[in-house]
Design a protein around this motif. Structure first.
Motif, PDB file in Angstrom:
ATOM      1  N   LEU A   1      -5.047   4.811 -10.872  1.00 15.58           N
ATOM      2  CA  LEU A   1      -4.908   4.237  -9.503  1.00 15.58           C
ATOM      3  C   LEU A   1      -5.538   3.053  -9.227  1.00 15.58           C
ATOM      4  O   LEU A   1      -5.165   1.873  -8.907  1.00 15.58           O
ATOM      5  CB  LEU A   1      -5.246   5.307  -8.536  1.00 15.58           C
ATOM      6  CG  LEU A   1      -4.995   4.742  -7.181  1.00 15.58           C
ATOM      7  CD1 LEU A   1      -3.546   4.533  -6.691  1.00 15.58           C
ATOM      8  CD2 LEU A   1      -5.430   5.653  -6.009  1.00 15.58           C
ATOM      9  N   LEU A   2      -6.863   3.191  -9.838  1.00 11.50           N
ATOM     10  CA  LEU A   2      -7.833   2.077  -9.233  1.00 11.50           C
ATOM     11  C   LEU A   2      -7.460   0.668 -10.230  1.00 11.50           C
ATOM     12  O   LEU A   2      -7.628  -0.426  -9.915  1.00 11.50           O
ATOM     13  CB  LEU A   2      -9.187   2.192  -9.603  1.00 11.50           C
ATOM     14  CG  LEU A   2      -9.840   3.265  -8.486  1.00 11.50           C
ATOM     15  CD1 LEU A   2     -11.303   3.731  -8.785  1.00 11.50           C
ATOM     16  CD2 LEU A   2      -9.671   2.294  -6.971  1.00 11.50           C
ATOM     17  N   ARG A   3      -7.276   1.182 -11.593  1.00 14.00           N
ATOM     18  CA  ARG A   3      -6.722  -0.210 -12.614  1.00 14.00           C
ATOM     19  C   ARG A   3      -5.696  -0.720 -11.948  1.00 14.00           C
ATOM     20  O   ARG A   3      -5.643  -2.013 -12.122  1.00 14.00           O
ATOM     21  CB  ARG A   3      -6.552   0.469 -13.821  1.00 14.00           C
ATOM     22  CG  ARG A   3      -7.784   0.757 -14.767  1.00 14.00           C
ATOM     23  CD  ARG A   3      -7.573   0.897 -16.206  1.00 14.00           C
ATOM     24  NE  ARG A   3      -6.618   1.793 -16.758  1.00 14.00           N
ATOM     25  CZ  ARG A   3      -6.991   2.908 -16.890  1.00 14.00           C
ATOM     26  NH1 ARG A   3      -8.573   3.492 -16.879  1.00 14.00           N
ATOM     27  NH2 ARG A   3      -6.284   3.931 -17.370  1.00 14.00           N
ATOM     28  N   ALA A   4      -4.466  -0.103 -11.388  1.00 14.99           N
ATOM     29  CA  ALA A   4      -3.437  -0.714 -10.791  1.00 14.99           C
ATOM     30  C   ALA A   4      -3.651  -1.559  -9.672  1.00 14.99           C
ATOM     31  O   ALA A   4      -3.201  -2.744  -9.144  1.00 14.99           O
ATOM     32  CB  ALA A   4      -2.376   0.369 -10.595  1.00 14.99           C
ATOM     33  N   LEU A   5      -4.759  -1.188  -8.903  1.00 15.88           N
ATOM     34  CA  LEU A   5      -5.236  -1.926  -7.680  1.00 15.88           C
ATOM     35  C   LEU A   5      -6.162  -3.145  -7.857  1.00 15.88           C
ATOM     36  O   LEU A   5      -6.484  -4.081  -7.088  1.00 15.88           O
ATOM     37  CB  LEU A   5      -5.750  -1.060  -6.672  1.00 15.88           C
ATOM     38  CG  LEU A   5      -5.017   0.042  -5.996  1.00 15.88           C
ATOM     39  CD1 LEU A   5      -5.668   1.058  -5.261  1.00 15.88           C
ATOM     40  CD2 LEU A   5      -4.103  -0.969  -4.827  1.00 15.88           C
TER      41      LEU A   5
ATOM     42  N   ALA B   1       0.770  -1.014  -0.007  1.00 17.70           N
ATOM     43  CA  ALA B   1       0.049   0.033   0.143  1.00 17.70           C
ATOM     44  C   ALA B   1       0.740   1.360   0.112  1.00 17.70           C
ATOM     45  O   ALA B   1       0.568   2.175  -0.550  1.00 17.70           O
ATOM     46  CB  ALA B   1      -0.960  -0.176   1.184  1.00 17.70           C
ATOM     47  N   ASP B   2       2.041   1.246   0.631  1.00 19.10           N
ATOM     48  CA  ASP B   2       2.898   2.270   0.845  1.00 19.10           C
ATOM     49  C   ASP B   2       3.459   2.642  -0.594  1.00 19.10           C
ATOM     50  O   ASP B   2       3.609   3.863  -1.202  1.00 19.10           O
ATOM     51  CB  ASP B   2       3.956   2.186   1.439  1.00 19.10           C
ATOM     52  CG  ASP B   2       3.914   2.419   3.041  1.00 19.10           C
ATOM     53  OD1 ASP B   2       2.724   3.135   3.315  1.00 19.10           O
ATOM     54  OD2 ASP B   2       4.474   1.736   3.782  1.00 19.10           O
ATOM     55  N   LEU B   3       3.947   1.746  -1.709  1.00 25.12           N
ATOM     56  CA  LEU B   3       4.057   2.055  -2.884  1.00 25.12           C
ATOM     57  C   LEU B   3       3.042   2.604  -3.597  1.00 25.12           C
ATOM     58  O   LEU B   3       3.249   3.508  -4.532  1.00 25.12           O
ATOM     59  CB  LEU B   3       4.612   0.820  -3.381  1.00 25.12           C
ATOM     60  CG  LEU B   3       5.602   0.817  -4.601  1.00 25.12           C
ATOM     61  CD1 LEU B   3       6.766   1.765  -4.653  1.00 25.12           C
ATOM     62  CD2 LEU B   3       5.767  -0.657  -5.166  1.00 25.12           C
ATOM     63  N   VAL B   4       1.808   2.181  -3.500  1.00 21.48           N
ATOM     64  CA  VAL B   4       0.671   2.565  -4.196  1.00 21.48           C
ATOM     65  C   VAL B   4       0.476   4.118  -3.751  1.00 21.48           C
ATOM     66  O   VAL B   4       0.076   5.078  -4.695  1.00 21.48           O
ATOM     67  CB  VAL B   4      -0.518   1.991  -3.934  1.00 21.48           C
ATOM     68  CG1 VAL B   4      -1.868   2.408  -4.592  1.00 21.48           C
ATOM     69  CG2 VAL B   4      -0.364   0.317  -4.357  1.00 21.48           C
ATOM     70  N   VAL B   5       0.493   4.554  -2.743  1.00 19.66           N
ATOM     71  CA  VAL B   5       0.420   5.939  -2.200  1.00 19.66           C
ATOM     72  C   VAL B   5       1.454   6.631  -2.925  1.00 19.66           C
ATOM     73  O   VAL B   5       1.024   7.769  -3.223  1.00 19.66           O
ATOM     74  CB  VAL B   5       0.310   5.912  -0.558  1.00 19.66           C
ATOM     75  CG1 VAL B   5       0.519   7.261  -0.083  1.00 19.66           C
ATOM     76  CG2 VAL B   5      -0.675   5.325   0.204  1.00 19.66           C
ATOM     77  N   ASP B   6       2.755   6.403  -2.622  1.00 16.92           N
ATOM     78  CA  ASP B   6       3.920   7.080  -3.472  1.00 16.92           C
ATOM     79  C   ASP B   6       3.663   7.294  -5.058  1.00 16.92           C
ATOM     80  O   ASP B   6       3.788   8.259  -5.477  1.00 16.92           O
ATOM     81  CB  ASP B   6       5.164   6.351  -3.058  1.00 16.92           C
ATOM     82  CG  ASP B   6       5.426   6.429  -1.659  1.00 16.92           C
ATOM     83  OD1 ASP B   6       4.920   7.395  -0.921  1.00 16.92           O
ATOM     84  OD2 ASP B   6       6.486   5.572  -1.325  1.00 16.92           O
ATOM     85  N   TYR B   7       3.154   6.095  -5.549  1.00 18.53           N
ATOM     86  CA  TYR B   7       2.891   6.018  -6.888  1.00 18.53           C
ATOM     87  C   TYR B   7       2.008   7.463  -7.375  1.00 18.53           C
ATOM     88  O   TYR B   7       1.891   8.172  -8.187  1.00 18.53           O
ATOM     89  CB  TYR B   7       2.210   4.974  -7.429  1.00 18.53           C
ATOM     90  CG  TYR B   7       1.546   4.977  -8.784  1.00 18.53           C
ATOM     91  CD1 TYR B   7       2.037   5.048 -10.049  1.00 18.53           C
ATOM     92  CD2 TYR B   7       0.326   4.706  -8.815  1.00 18.53           C
ATOM     93  CE1 TYR B   7       1.735   4.796 -11.337  1.00 18.53           C
ATOM     94  CE2 TYR B   7      -0.541   4.808 -10.034  1.00 18.53           C
ATOM     95  CZ  TYR B   7       0.270   4.893 -11.298  1.00 18.53           C
ATOM     96  OH  TYR B   7      -0.432   4.532 -12.378  1.00 18.53           O
ATOM     97  N   HIS B   8       0.724   7.381  -6.702  1.00 13.80           N
ATOM     98  CA  HIS B   8      -0.363   8.220  -6.730  1.00 13.80           C
ATOM     99  C   HIS B   8       0.217   9.761  -6.439  1.00 13.80           C
ATOM    100  O   HIS B   8      -0.076  10.854  -7.259  1.00 13.80           O
ATOM    101  CB  HIS B   8      -1.515   8.047  -5.943  1.00 13.80           C
ATOM    102  CG  HIS B   8      -2.827   8.929  -6.193  1.00 13.80           C
ATOM    103  ND1 HIS B   8      -3.374   8.994  -7.603  1.00 13.80           N
ATOM    104  CD2 HIS B   8      -3.624   9.951  -5.490  1.00 13.80           C
ATOM    105  CE1 HIS B   8      -4.194   9.950  -7.646  1.00 13.80           C
ATOM    106  NE2 HIS B   8      -4.256  10.382  -6.560  1.00 13.80           N
ATOM    107  N   PHE B   9       0.832   9.868  -5.158  1.00 18.80           N
ATOM    108  CA  PHE B   9       1.222  11.301  -4.922  1.00 18.80           C
ATOM    109  C   PHE B   9       2.572  11.708  -5.654  1.00 18.80           C
ATOM    110  O   PHE B   9       2.608  12.943  -5.876  1.00 18.80           O
ATOM    111  CB  PHE B   9       1.489  11.263  -3.347  1.00 18.80           C
ATOM    112  CG  PHE B   9       0.137  11.412  -2.728  1.00 18.80           C
ATOM    113  CD1 PHE B   9      -0.707  12.560  -2.534  1.00 18.80           C
ATOM    114  CD2 PHE B   9      -0.543  10.192  -2.154  1.00 18.80           C
ATOM    115  CE1 PHE B   9      -1.932  12.504  -1.835  1.00 18.80           C
ATOM    116  CE2 PHE B   9      -1.988  10.147  -1.448  1.00 18.80           C
ATOM    117  CZ  PHE B   9      -2.421  11.312  -1.436  1.00 18.80           C
ATOM    118  N   GLY B  10       3.199  10.882  -6.343  1.00 23.21           N
ATOM    119  CA  GLY B  10       4.266  11.128  -7.027  1.00 23.21           C
ATOM    120  C   GLY B  10       3.941  12.086  -8.325  1.00 23.21           C
ATOM    121  O   GLY B  10       4.340  13.122  -8.950  1.00 23.21           O
TER     122      GLY B  10
END
Length: 198
Positions: A192-196, A155-164
């Motif tokens: 973001l949702l497609r990646a999840l 989840a941390d990586l997903v957060v960094d991806y979006h906020f980057g």
């Protein structure tokens, strides 16, 4: 009157100071803007600035904090809504893009100038940002636990991806460009949702 002879913006003194500082920091940069420049642009005295804000540092911190407060309130509302986790995350992911674009000067000033804050203020800002990111991450983790989102990506990586992606908006987004803030928000939230999705 301001230093260049134009009338100062009407309104309460703190808002005038923030508006003047935001404009000057965006145009000249934080380090090339003096307290004198700010008070002249706001049409107030140095005493008034120091009454409401202890320093130029405090003005920079407030410019960012007011945006983060808005985003935190809206994230909390999305996260607490009675809706499926995918919908709540999408709302939150889109909203942070829209509010960043609508306050792009504030966001860009901050990203360019955060390193110039005092160590104490930097620590405070990091704590404020961490609270936001933790609430956002909690939505992702909720979806991962319930099987709505894939759990093989941390989840941390997903957060960094979006906020980057959001932190780079100031380098390319233009209000008069081909995409509205809402369209950019929808694209990034959908990515973001497609990646999840499993």
């Amino acid at each position: 009157m301001t230093g260049d002879g134009t009338p100062a913006a009407p309104g309460p003194v703190p808002q005038r100071l923030l508006a003047a500082a935001t404009r000057l920091f965006a145009d000249r940069g934080f380090d090339r803007t003096s307290v004198q420049d700010i008070v002249e642009a706001a049409g107030v005295t140095k005493g008034a600035l120091y009454h409401y804000f202890g320093s130029k540092d405090d003005l920079l911190h407030e410019i960012y904090s007011r945006l983060l407060r808005l985003q935190q309130e809206r994230l909390d509302a999305s996260a607490d809504a009675d809706a499926p986790v995918e919908e709540r995350l999408r709302d939150a992911a889109a909203d942070v893009v829209v509010t960043t674009v609508e306050n792009l000067d504030d966001a860009m000033i901050f990203f360019r100038s955060m390193h110039q804050l005092s160590p104490e203020k930097q620590k405070q800002v990091r704590a404020e940002r961490r609270r936001y990111h933790e609430r956002f991450r909690a939505l992702i983790e909720e979806g991962q636990r319930s099987g709505v989102f894939r759990s093989d990506t941390p989840a941390d990586l997903v957060v960094d991806y979006h906020f980057g992606s959001i932190h780079h908006l100031g380098t390319w987004y233009r209000p008069d460009g081909p995409l509205t803030a809402r369209q950019v928000a929808d694209h990034l939230a959908d990515l973001l949702l497609r990646a999840l999705r499993p």
